[in-house]
Design an enzyme around this catalytic site. Sequence first.
Site, mmCIF file in Angstrom:
data_model
loop_
_atom_site.group_PDB
_atom_site.id
_atom_site.type_symbol
_atom_site.label_atom_id
_atom_site.label_comp_id
_atom_site.label_asym_id
_atom_site.label_seq_id
_atom_site.Cartn_x
_atom_site.Cartn_y
_atom_site.Cartn_z
ATOM 1 N N GLY A 110 -1.791 -0.495 -9.937
ATOM 2 C CA GLY A 110 -1.409 -0.002 -8.612
ATOM 3 C C GLY A 110 -2.454 -0.333 -7.557
ATOM 4 O O GLY A 110 -2.119 -0.745 -6.437
ATOM 5 N N CYS A 111 -3.717 -0.183 -7.910
ATOM 6 C CA CYS A 111 -4.797 -0.441 -6.953
ATOM 7 C C CYS A 111 -4.902 -1.930 -6.632
ATOM 8 O O CYS A 111 -5.191 -2.307 -5.498
ATOM 9 C CB CYS A 111 -6.121 0.090 -7.499
ATOM 10 S SG CYS A 111 -6.100 1.883 -7.721
ATOM 11 N N THR A 112 -4.650 -2.769 -7.634
ATOM 12 C CA THR A 112 -4.667 -4.213 -7.399
ATOM 13 C C THR A 112 -3.513 -4.605 -6.486
ATOM 14 O O THR A 112 -3.707 -5.353 -5.513
ATOM 15 C CB THR A 112 -4.595 -4.981 -8.737
ATOM 16 O OG1 THR A 112 -5.723 -4.613 -9.533
ATOM 17 C CG2 THR A 112 -4.596 -6.489 -8.513
#
Length: 156
Positions: free
Chosen positions: A46-48
């Site tokens: 998700g952060c990527t």
Amino acid sequence: MAKMVAEGQKASPFSLATDDGGKVSFADFAGKPVVVYFYPKDDTSGCTAEALDFSAATAKFKKLGISVVGVSKDTVAAHAKFRAKHKLKVTLASDPDGTVIDSYGAWIEKSMYGRKYMGIDRSTFLIDSKGKIARIWRKVRVSGHVEEVLAAAKDL
């Protein structure tokens, strides 16, 4: 307990180390709008996706005179690896003790499989040129989020 932060109030000042060996400070954006987004962990799915979406929109934000800063508790070394691996274009700032994360109310109690723990709420703050919080997005769903932030930024 997470600090309550509301739209319309002055944004909390910050000065954090960045992955390029420098620092990013709230004062750097005096008189200019900025997007500050908080995310849980470098190089997770998700952060990527979120960092790639913000990076892809960097030129559009720049055209509006807006900088984008991503903040997590990861180290500057982890941020540098994350940036290099994914060719990220946003500034990544490290808040290892979580002071800034907490000052924006993004340090919250989470729950997974019935276990409660403290963690970073994926959240985004659009700060106007006067240093006031224009918009807040909490518990962000990555898909379509950057477009939403961009649309709100155009209204500043």
